[in-house]
Design a protein around this motif. Sequence first.
Motif, mmCIF file in Angstrom:
data_model
loop_
_atom_site.group_PDB
_atom_site.id
_atom_site.type_symbol
_atom_site.label_atom_id
_atom_site.label_comp_id
_atom_site.label_asym_id
_atom_site.label_seq_id
_atom_site.Cartn_x
_atom_site.Cartn_y
_atom_site.Cartn_z
ATOM 1 N N LEU A 164 0.758 -1.187 -0.156
ATOM 2 C CA LEU A 164 -0.651 -0.004 -0.315
ATOM 3 C C LEU A 164 0.774 0.888 -0.536
ATOM 4 C CD1 LEU A 164 -3.079 1.230 -0.047
ATOM 5 C CD2 LEU A 164 -2.226 1.341 3.000
ATOM 6 N N LEU A 165 0.416 2.217 -0.618
ATOM 7 C CA LEU A 165 0.953 3.391 -1.176
ATOM 8 C C LEU A 165 0.408 4.666 -1.014
ATOM 9 C CD1 LEU A 165 3.673 4.547 -1.446
ATOM 10 C CD2 LEU A 165 3.790 4.325 -3.899
ATOM 11 N N MET A 166 0.377 5.419 -0.492
ATOM 12 C CA MET A 166 -0.555 7.076 -0.111
ATOM 13 C C MET A 166 0.271 8.017 -0.664
ATOM 14 S SD MET A 166 -3.163 6.045 1.382
ATOM 15 C CE MET A 166 -4.207 6.741 1.806
ATOM 16 N N VAL A 167 -0.156 8.305 -1.841
ATOM 17 C CA VAL A 167 0.379 9.924 -2.489
ATOM 18 C C VAL A 167 0.303 10.721 -1.815
ATOM 19 C CG1 VAL A 167 1.835 10.892 -4.305
ATOM 20 C CG2 VAL A 167 1.317 8.332 -3.855
ATOM 21 N N GLY A 168 0.103 11.727 -1.283
ATOM 22 C CA GLY A 168 -0.566 13.358 -0.903
ATOM 23 C C GLY A 168 0.291 14.402 -1.219
ATOM 24 N N GLY A 169 -0.368 15.449 -1.345
ATOM 25 C CA GLY A 169 0.310 16.618 -0.766
ATOM 26 C C GLY A 169 -0.415 17.815 -1.279
ATOM 27 N N LYS A 170 -0.252 19.065 -1.180
ATOM 28 C CA LYS A 170 -1.124 20.318 -1.937
ATOM 29 C C LYS A 170 -1.476 19.949 -3.386
ATOM 30 C CE LYS A 170 -0.604 25.152 -2.176
ATOM 31 N NZ LYS A 170 -2.303 25.326 -0.794
ATOM 32 N N GLY A 171 -2.883 21.121 -3.721
ATOM 33 C CA GLY A 171 -2.952 20.972 -5.123
ATOM 34 C C GLY A 171 -2.025 21.662 -6.091
ATOM 35 N N VAL B 253 -1.084 -1.541 -4.072
ATOM 36 C CA VAL B 253 -2.498 0.101 -4.409
ATOM 37 C C VAL B 253 -1.200 1.400 -3.646
ATOM 38 C CG1 VAL B 253 -4.441 0.885 -3.940
ATOM 39 C CG2 VAL B 253 -4.579 -2.082 -3.447
ATOM 40 N N VAL B 254 -2.037 1.935 -4.690
ATOM 41 C CA VAL B 254 -1.594 3.566 -4.998
ATOM 42 C C VAL B 254 -2.611 4.244 -5.341
ATOM 43 C CG1 VAL B 254 -0.023 5.288 -5.822
ATOM 44 C CG2 VAL B 254 0.534 2.604 -6.364
ATOM 45 N N PHE B 255 -2.736 4.886 -3.539
ATOM 46 C CA PHE B 255 -3.652 6.007 -3.585
ATOM 47 C C PHE B 255 -3.467 7.685 -3.902
ATOM 48 C CE2 PHE B 255 -5.797 3.002 -1.386
ATOM 49 C CZ PHE B 255 -6.959 2.910 -1.157
ATOM 50 N N ASP B 256 -3.979 8.066 -4.896
ATOM 51 C CA ASP B 256 -3.438 9.343 -5.473
ATOM 52 C C ASP B 256 -4.421 10.012 -4.913
ATOM 53 O OD1 ASP B 256 -3.370 12.225 -6.251
ATOM 54 O OD2 ASP B 256 -4.820 11.708 -8.614
ATOM 55 N N THR B 257 -4.457 10.843 -2.964
ATOM 56 C CA THR B 257 -5.222 11.358 -2.332
ATOM 57 C C THR B 257 -5.712 12.148 -3.207
ATOM 58 O OG1 THR B 257 -3.739 11.666 -0.782
ATOM 59 C CG2 THR B 257 -3.952 9.496 -0.820
ATOM 60 N N ALA B 258 -6.258 13.425 -1.920
ATOM 61 C CA ALA B 258 -6.927 13.902 -2.041
ATOM 62 C C ALA B 258 -5.609 14.876 -1.665
ATOM 63 C CB ALA B 258 -8.323 14.339 -1.596
ATOM 64 N N THR C 151 -3.549 17.536 1.310
ATOM 65 C CA THR C 151 -3.034 17.090 2.496
ATOM 66 C C THR C 151 -4.393 17.066 3.717
ATOM 67 O OG1 THR C 151 -1.133 17.625 1.894
ATOM 68 C CG2 THR C 151 -1.309 17.201 3.987
ATOM 69 N N GLY C 152 -5.073 18.363 3.541
ATOM 70 C CA GLY C 152 -6.086 18.330 4.580
ATOM 71 C C GLY C 152 -6.951 17.664 5.162
ATOM 72 N N HIS C 153 -7.690 16.790 3.115
ATOM 73 C CA HIS C 153 -8.289 15.554 3.785
ATOM 74 C C HIS C 153 -7.850 14.192 3.835
ATOM 75 C CE1 HIS C 153 -11.383 13.838 0.783
ATOM 76 N NE2 HIS C 153 -12.014 12.905 1.863
ATOM 77 N N THR C 154 -6.555 14.018 2.861
ATOM 78 C CA THR C 154 -6.006 13.173 4.073
ATOM 79 C C THR C 154 -5.594 13.036 4.661
ATOM 80 O OG1 THR C 154 -4.622 13.180 1.421
ATOM 81 C CG2 THR C 154 -3.564 11.741 2.567
ATOM 82 N N LEU C 155 -4.782 13.890 5.791
ATOM 83 C CA LEU C 155 -5.159 13.683 6.649
ATOM 84 C C LEU C 155 -6.656 13.033 7.772
ATOM 85 C CD1 LEU C 155 -2.750 16.554 7.689
ATOM 86 C CD2 LEU C 155 -1.328 14.145 7.778
ATOM 87 N N ARG C 156 -7.404 13.508 7.710
ATOM 88 C CA ARG C 156 -8.623 13.241 8.032
ATOM 89 C C ARG C 156 -9.087 11.571 7.681
ATOM 90 N NH1 ARG C 156 -9.729 18.424 6.598
ATOM 91 N NH2 ARG C 156 -11.135 17.801 4.489
ATOM 92 N N LEU C 157 -8.616 11.428 6.480
ATOM 93 C CA LEU C 157 -9.258 9.916 6.306
ATOM 94 C C LEU C 157 -8.223 9.174 6.963
ATOM 95 C CD1 LEU C 157 -9.244 9.982 2.285
ATOM 96 C CD2 LEU C 157 -11.374 10.694 3.768
ATOM 97 N N LEU C 158 -6.906 9.559 7.066
ATOM 98 C CA LEU C 158 -5.503 8.235 7.939
ATOM 99 C C LEU C 158 -6.391 8.263 9.062
ATOM 100 C CD1 LEU C 158 -3.275 9.615 6.300
ATOM 101 C CD2 LEU C 158 -3.734 7.036 5.830
#
Length: 346
Positions: free
Chosen positions: A14-21, A142-147, A149-156
């Motif tokens: 599992l790999l989560m990829v995130g950051g500012k839009g 599974v690679v997640f192209d996440t929303a 950062t703030g949204h990602t932190l809530r999901l985690l």
Amino acid sequence: MQLLNTQALIQRPLLMVGGKGGVGKTTVSAALALLAARNGRRTLLVSTDPAHNLSDIFRRPIGDRVTPLTDCLSALEVDPECELDQYLESVRQQMLSFAPLNQRPALERQLKLVRHSPGAEEAALLERITKIIVNEQAYDLVVFDTAPTGHTLRLLHLPQTMAAWSRGLLARREKGGRLRSLFAHLGKNSGSNPIKSEDPGVTTGGGSEREQQLLAPLKEREQRYRKAAELLLDKTHSGFLFVMTAESLPLLETARAVKQLQSERVPVSGLVVNRLMPPEAADITFLRGIYRQQKQCMEKIADLFSGLPQRHLPLLGEGMEGLEGLERIADRLAAAPPAAELPVGH
């Protein structure tokens, strides 16, 4: 600076990829997924960002279904609205089978209100994400192209919160069942009529078959959220990769996000700094100021993220869309950087 080992990174399940839009995390996510698929790993690339870009970057429709892209790579764009509709319909079907006829109109009204309540789409999205994390056995990665950062932190963080909430609710239900059983026993021994439960058919701590059916989805969800939280915190299973550009706002947001994730023991695997200007930009009047700002930012990145493995990607003068463009990014992520592309400021 320690170089990010992307070959080791894509060996995790599992790999989560995130950051500012707007920093290029969809491009990096897609290139990493393509790199893993090239290495023979069966890979699923999942976009949870409401502003989906996978269809655009691969130049083909994807949408809310698993779509094969290469022999070992498939992609999926999770639609929050669709997830919410499906989730509420499942709740509706479950509750209608138990609700008395005179309560069904009120139940329908309540579900309509829930449809538009704050956080409803995020809760439905979490349902789908946790199911993918826990139950997806068809893929090696599974690679997640996440929303952003703030949204990602809530999901985690939500799996742990929801698991605790579910356990508390289950405990209250079980305690209520034990009290009803006790009152019924006392009433029977005293010769008076037993106290009736407000929930017909529930008279014991174990609950009736009807109550067990009502509680089964809640128990399944609590177990799934707990398992998802465990997997997200397991550094041998999961990794979180940040993508940023050498600018002040992405720098500040990434620093806050990394600090928060690390404080919650979420494994941060590394950092990709994207769109770096080449050294020759210093000789062009129009670009000189941008190059100087990036260099100053890179010095701050070296200081703030000295403990994180990094990979630096140059700004390229060609399109990165389609498999051909993504292959070029994947090549750069996989290979050691040439001397001419070593990080600015090092």
